[in-house]
Design an enzyme around this catalytic site. Structure first.
Site, PDB file in Angstrom:
ATOM      1  N   GLU A 131      25.698  61.049  14.487  1.00  0.00           N
ATOM      2  CA  GLU A 131      25.119  60.395  15.653  1.00  0.00           C
ATOM      3  C   GLU A 131      24.725  61.455  16.679  1.00  0.00           C
ATOM      4  O   GLU A 131      23.763  61.295  17.415  1.00  0.00           O
ATOM      5  CB  GLU A 131      26.106  59.407  16.270  1.00  0.00           C
ATOM      6  N   SER A 154      30.461  59.971  20.479  1.00  0.00           N
ATOM      7  CA  SER A 154      30.681  59.584  19.081  1.00  0.00           C
ATOM      8  C   SER A 154      29.952  60.558  18.156  1.00  0.00           C
ATOM      9  O   SER A 154      28.756  60.780  18.291  1.00  0.00           O
ATOM     10  CB  SER A 154      30.167  58.166  18.838  1.00  0.00           C
ATOM     11  N   ARG A 186      21.314  52.458  16.030  1.00  0.00           N
ATOM     12  CA  ARG A 186      21.188  53.857  16.441  1.00  0.00           C
ATOM     13  C   ARG A 186      19.911  54.514  15.915  1.00  0.00           C
ATOM     14  O   ARG A 186      19.895  55.707  15.609  1.00  0.00           O
ATOM     15  CB  ARG A 186      22.423  54.667  15.988  1.00  0.00           C
TER      16      ARG A 186
END
Length: 300
Positions: free
Chosen positions: A292, A218, A169
């Site tokens: 995130e 998320s 990520r």
């Protein structure tokens, strides 16, 4: 704000951003620019005062726009000029404004495997490039060949996969790049088999995630050796309403790493909930949860 350059696209002052996000919250952009095409965007950036802040907003699926709005210019790549998808041989090229799910479907039609996981990501290619988006065991880095975009000066920059320095990520690419287009490589396969895998991913997502709620995907990255949803759940935050300035936000009963706006939440409710959970989990387990979801703008 100082006068802005002339454009061929839309340039809107004091424009509400909440309607452009999945959470449906947040303040106004000082200015919202929807360019007519990449050349329009490049000309605008070249002429824009370097002191004016620039932010990029895709489909708003993984972002919290704070209640005080966003300073400077928010750029939104919308419409056909930024959403094109083409295939040639074992490659597929997509505009930064193309939905990840549409790229997955296009790869199935072309008989290219490897991009099926994009059917489970509720964003655009631009966002996927920025954060090495992934799910169900696959990531953008596994299929990306190259991409190009514009820097803050409006200059074209080209990146090969290795230039991104992708990790979980995260990308090492400069944060000021506005991605315009990406090229991926798939593996030739039976179109029906690729479509079946996409259908499986779509069904799984519908059954396990609150996709029909006002959510942001998320909320936290998975810490090494841990699942964020388990940490949130074990700390007692699943379905627990948190209020800061509005009607409140909560982590979904269906998936406890998905914050939802159950009605009249403010951005302060949503971000405040996330910060409260991060502090609680850290205190109880010693594990650090990292966001995130991207947060932009000013507090009210």
């Amino acid at each position: 704000m100082k006068p802005l350059p002339e454009v061929r696209g839309k340039l809107l002052r004091d424009e509400p951003l909440g309607p452009f996000t999945w959470f449906r919250v947040g303040g106004n952009a000082d200015a919202l620019f929807i360019p007519a095409d990449a050349d329009d965007l490049a000309d605008f950036l070249k002429a824009l005062d370097p002191a004016v802040p620039v932010s990029v907003l895709g489909v708003g699926s993984n972002v919290i726009v704070r209640d005080g709005g966003v300073e400077g210019v928010v750029i939104r790549l919308a419409g056909r000029p930024f959403a094109g998808i083409t295939t040639e041989g074992d490659t597929i090229t997509a505009g930064a404004g193309a939905l990840d799910s549409m790229v997955a479907r296009a790869s199935a039609k072309a008989g290219l495997a490897g991009l099926e996981f994009y059917a489970g990501i509720p964003g655009t290619i631009g966002g996927a490039l920025t954060m090495n988006a992934g799910c169900y065991g696959a990531e953008t880095k596994d299929i990306l060949m190259s991409a190009w975009g514009l820097n803050r000066k409006g200059e074209r920059v080209d990146f090969a996969l290795a230039d991104f320095g992708y990790t979980y990520r995260h990308s090492e690419a400069p944060a000021d790049i506005i991605w315009i287009e990406a090229t991926y490589r798939g593996t030739p396969a039976d179109p029906e088999a690729v479509s079946a895998k996409i259908a499986e991913i779509t069904s799984r997502r519908e059954q396990t995630q609150p996709i029909r709620e006002k959510t942001g995907g998320s909320t936290f990255k998975n810490p090494p050796g841990h699942s964020s949803w388990k940490l949130v759940d074990e700390a007692g935050w699943r379905g627990k309403l948190f209020q800061a300035t509005g009607g409140g936000a909560m982590f979904s009963e269906l998936h406890s790493n998905f914050v939802i706006n159950p009605g009249e939440a403010t951005a302060a409710d949503i971000e405040g909930l996330g910060e409260a959970v991060r502090a609680d989990v850290r205190a109880k387990t010693g594990v650090q949860l990292d966001w995130e979801i991207r947060r932009i703008g000013r507090a009210a």
